[in-house]
Design a protein around this motif. Sequence first.
Motif, PDB file in Angstrom:
ATOM      1  N   ARG A 278       0.838  -1.210   0.000  1.00  0.00           N
ATOM      2  CA  ARG A 278       0.000   0.000   0.000  1.00  0.00           C
ATOM      3  C   ARG A 278       0.874   1.262   0.000  1.00  0.00           C
ATOM      4  O   ARG A 278       0.499   2.274  -0.591  1.00  0.00           O
ATOM      5  CB  ARG A 278      -0.920  -0.020   1.216  1.00  0.00           C
ATOM      6  N   LYS A 279       2.043   1.205   0.637  1.00  0.00           N
ATOM      7  CA  LYS A 279       2.931   2.367   0.640  1.00  0.00           C
ATOM      8  C   LYS A 279       3.372   2.711  -0.772  1.00  0.00           C
ATOM      9  O   LYS A 279       3.405   3.884  -1.175  1.00  0.00           O
ATOM     10  CB  LYS A 279       4.135   2.101   1.540  1.00  0.00           C
TER      11      LYS A 279
ATOM     12  N   HIS B  91       9.950  10.553  -2.867  1.00  0.00           N
ATOM     13  CA  HIS B  91       9.686   9.427  -1.959  1.00  0.00           C
ATOM     14  C   HIS B  91      10.778   8.351  -2.022  1.00  0.00           C
ATOM     15  O   HIS B  91      10.583   7.261  -1.453  1.00  0.00           O
ATOM     16  CB  HIS B  91       8.330   8.810  -2.302  1.00  0.00           C
TER      17      HIS B  91
END
Length: 259
Positions: free
Chosen positions: A16-17, A53
């Motif tokens: 999910r990240k 990220h």
Amino acid sequence: MPPITLKSSREIGLMRKAGLVVWEAHQAAAVLVKPCATTREIDAAIENVFAQHDALSLFKGYPGKTPFPAVTCVSVNEEVVHGIPGDRQLVEGDIVSLDTGCKVGGWCGDAAVTHAVGTISPVAAKLLEVTSGALQIAIEQLPKKSRWSEVAREMQEYVEAADFSVVTEFVGHGIGREMHEAPQVPNYYSKRFAKDGDFPLRTGLVLAVEPMVNAGKREAKITKDHWTVVTCDGSLSAHFEHTLALTSDGVEILTGAPQ
């Protein structure tokens, strides 16, 4: 068929990240989809989100006759998938498919969206509605069916009822630590798949489901750049994709918006 690796709830949480970074990248790209924007600018916006990220692009450098040169497949109008970003400017009435994925902490996320550029034709609008609708059928039916072929049949019947066609040369895939894992996930039903490739729908299954739909005939071909796939009849094509996890509570859209 290679073995299918089911994911634990912890592993799905880690995926999910990556999915959230993919979602954020798509949001950054969506605001640029307008007349005069270049496909290269859209790709750069996605690459910037990945950099923020520390996410690894799944597409850039992907092996082929020539390694894929970008983090995003940007496919316009009759281009089905794997379009290479460049200096092409979008114009009013285009449709543009953005497909991208990344790896975060060793786990992958992959999603695609087809956007309207300004006002588009009724046929193009219907094509987007039906293609996204086919993906929605998969999301709704995954917890209800026992085998993938049952879901794929419903997706195909829905598309063909709208007088469109499902691309059969390219299919979805399992996903996890690698972008492409077992099983293959077609968006259509065939007796051959039902016999040799079908698989049960079980908790822990994570799939990248990605219907590709043509406004005309289903046939597609690869162009001379060795990547871009176009419809053989020049008709419009659309592509939607989410990374989906089948859990004990139903389907979790790992590349969906934050809850």
